[in-house]
Design an enzyme around this catalytic site. Structure first.
Site, short mmCIF file in Angstrom:
data_model
loop_
_atom_site.label_atom_id
_atom_site.label_comp_id
_atom_site.label_asym_id
_atom_site.label_seq_id
_atom_site.Cartn_x
_atom_site.Cartn_y
_atom_site.Cartn_z
N GLU A 188 0.81 -1.22 0.00
CA GLU A 188 0.00 0.00 0.00
C GLU A 188 0.84 1.27 0.00
OE1 GLU A 188 -2.63 0.04 3.38
OE2 GLU A 188 -1.12 -0.78 4.73
N CYS A 240 -7.53 -5.61 -1.26
CA CYS A 240 -8.52 -5.40 -0.21
C CYS A 240 -8.89 -3.93 -0.04
CB CYS A 240 -8.03 -5.97 1.12
SG CYS A 240 -6.51 -5.22 1.71
C1 PEP Z 1 -6.01 0.12 2.03
O1 PEP Z 1 -5.21 1.01 2.34
O2 PEP Z 1 -6.39 -0.08 0.86
C2 PEP Z 1 -6.56 -0.75 3.07
C3 PEP Z 1 -7.33 -1.78 2.76
O3 PEP Z 1 -6.31 -0.44 4.37
P1 PEP Z 1 -7.05 0.74 5.17
O4 PEP Z 1 -8.19 1.23 4.34
O5 PEP Z 1 -7.51 0.17 6.47
O6 PEP Z 1 -5.97 1.75 5.33
MG MG Z 2 -4.27 1.00 4.25
#
Ligand code: PEP
Ligand code: MG
Length: 584
Positions: free
Chosen positions: A451, A522
């Site tokens: 990410e 995700c």
């Molecule tokens: C993302 O960054 O895409 C992720 C799934 O994590 P979060 O939204 O919890 O930062």
């Molecule tokens: Mg994230």
């Protein structure tokens, strides 16, 4: 007169109801309905809170040193006067008697009504008394928090009524929608058990965590509506159009009828999709696609399986850590929470992501990160590695839970090799600690979230260390395009289809395949049906999303032919084709 306010569409559907304006109180306020026979006791509870504050202020006044500045005593007089004010007392009784709000909710609702009146005053001195009123109400709330609390009546589920019902029924039982300047993810979690049929906030972006939780609750929400919480009044009739990102205030009967029609259409669409629940997610050319769920709480696991998920691809464990005044859950408490989630999974795999607090997910309101760039600061794995003892507490709890079902362990926001090595060393140490205590634990697969652009660009290194990867597009887009995901003023630049983002996503998927390791996605794009075919074309075979999106994505999968999508997706990557494919 009817008017519309435009914001960002973050959670689909239509909600029609009366507005509840969340007061800007710093004290967490519970919202629940009381039973009619509890009305007088509830009014008495607020009265006792108020009397305690009166006594406190009188004591302060009596103990004031003789040389104290006279302004202080005058200020206490103003506060005492506000406490005795009938407009406050009568208003609170009204909300408790007519709406069956609990005392705290009635208090903050009336605060909001009076604050508006203060805002409209011509006289500067009177206008400034609003701050005094807020302080006085906050004092009462604090006293009520300490005082014995009757058991909250189970929150009545917000009824999804049709517009037609609403025209006929103006009783206390109408749906309520919450309007606030801002809501923290912890507030949202509290509202998860609550009565609201929709949310609107002035601030926030599409992938802010507030928006993500609204989606996980599958209730209509609009964020980034700028001045909505100032323009709408307590108890106004409003429509939230979560598909278009619009809030309609004081709608006319014709508009209500139109939205009633939309509500019925989307209910029919949901019924139609529900038939796909037991259909395997396989494309026209026979590719099996894994559709997983994102969850926030152990109790969500069973609901995810019920919604047709083949597992959980992301359990955001940080929600176990939030809204607790900074007191973190211990090993046993976490172990029980993970076991409860596993129980809900009925043997399907559970991917637990280690705590990801920081940026727009503060541990608690009082711990709001006031660093200049919190999204670039001490969040996620950086926070965990900064406190290894706390980190290992979580790791031991996960490892112990892994004896009771298939668990995968996922680490957020890794960027450096030394972070990977430290993280894996902490896992080894956690196992050694359990061995030393003679406590049994299970096997876990280890995975990294991709990410941060640095991670995507060095994905081969990640693949050497980890069993699987999960692409977090919410942050990957934020960090690649330098767009704060929670800032509505730059939301128009937050683009999942930006060629730079697509290139990183495509390369990570391809690298995973080359190493024979699984790559899931995700971020919110996994649940966006407009992205499904492109992601399939780029080779993605595992999607993790809000349970409410699973069937709609499955429908896209069933209609897709990856042999046809793959060459098109490559053309999109090089800019030779546009990302929207004609319907198949
Ligand atoms: C993302 O960054 O895409 C992720 C799934 O994590 P979060 O939204 O919890 O930062
Ligand atoms: Mg994230």
């Amino acid at each position: 007169m009817s008017f519309a306010i435009h914001g960002l569409a973050v959670s689909r559907g239509i909600a029609i109801g009366r507005a509840v304006l969340a007061a800007s109180s710093h004290v967490d306020v519970a919202h629940y309905f009381i039973e009619p026979d509890q009305v007088e006791a509830e009014i008495e509870r607020v009265r006792q809170g108020r009397n305690a504050v009166v006594e406190e202020l009188l004591r302060l006044q009596a103990e004031m040193p003789a040389d104290a500045p006279p302004e202080i005593s005058a200020l206490l007089d103003v506060h005492l006067m506000l406490l005795q004010d009938e407009a406050l007392g009568n208003g609170i009784k009204h909300w408790i008697r007519q709406r069956l709000y609990n005392g705290e909710w009635a208090l903050t609702t009336q605060l909001e009504v009076l604050a508006r009146q203060f805002d409209e005053m011509e006289d500067d001195y009177l206008r400034e008394r609003k701050a005094d009123l807020e302080q006085v109400v906050e004092r009462i709330l604090r006293h009520m928090k300490g005082a014995p609390h009757p058991v909250a009546a189970p929150a009545r589920a917000a009824r999804r009524q049709t517009a037609q019902d609403l025209l006929l029924d103006d009783s206390a039982d109408v749906p309520l929608v919450l309007l606030a300047h801002d809501l923290s993810p912890a507030d949202m979690l509290q509202f998860k058990q609550s009565v609201f049929a929709g949310f609107v906030t002035d601030v926030g972006g599409k992938t802010s965590h507030t928006a993500i939780i609204a989606r996980s609750m599958d209730i209509p929400a609009v964020v980034g509506a700028r001045t909505a919480s100032q323009l709408v009044r307590q108890d106004d009739w409003v429509i939230i159009d979560g598909d278009a990102g619009v809030l309609i205030v004081d709608p006319s009967p014709i508009i209500l009828a139109e939205y009633g029609f939309h509500q019925r259409q989307s209910a029919l669409e949901r019924e139609r999709l529900a038939r796909l629940r037991h259909t395997p997610a396989v494309t026209l050319d026979g590719e099996a696609i894994e559709l997983l769920a994102n969850i926030e709480q152990p109790a969500d696991a069973a609901a995810a399986v019920q919604a047709g998920a083949m597992g959980v691809g992301l359990f955001r464990s940080e929600f176990l850590f939030m809204g607790r005044g900074g007191k973190l859950p211990g090993e046993d408490e976490q172990y029980r929470a993970y076991c409860a989630a596993l129980e809900g999974m009925q043997g399907l795999p559970l991917t637990i992501r280690t705590v990801d607090v920081g940026a727009d997910k503060p541990l608690d309101k009082a711990f709001k990160d006031d660093h200049l760039n919190p999204a670039l600061g001490l969040r996620a794995i950086r926070w965990s590695l900064a406190d290894p003892a706390m980190f290992r507490t979580q790791l031991r709890a996960v490892l112990r839970a892994a004896r009771h079902g298939p668990v995968k362990l996922l680490f957020p926001m890794l960027a450096h090799v030394h972070e990977i090595e430290q993280t894996l060393a902490q896992v080894d140490l956690a196992r050694a600690e359990l061995d030393a205590r003679g406590v049994p634990y299970g096997a876990v697969q280890l995975g990294a979230m991709i990410e941060v652009p640095a991670a995507a660009l060095t994905v081969d290194t990640f693949l050497r260390y980890f069993d699987f990867l999960s692409i977090g597009t919410n942050d990957l887009i934020q960090y690649t395009l330098a767009i704060d995901r929670a800032d509505e003023t730059v939301a128009h630049l937050y683009d999942p289809l930006h060629p730079a983002v697509l290139r990183l996503v495509a390369d990570v998927i391809a690298a995973g395949h080359a190493h024979g390791k699984s790559v899931s996605l995700c971020g919110e794009t996994a649940g966006d049906v407009a992205m499904t075919r492109l992601l399939l074309g780029l080779g993605l075979r595992s999607f993790s999303m809000h349970p409410a999106q699973i069937l709609a994505v499955k429908q896209e999968v069933l209609r897709a032919d990856t042999r046809r999508l793959a060459p098109w997706a490559q053309q999109v990557l090089t800019g030779e084709a546009v990302a929207t494919l004609p319907a198949t």
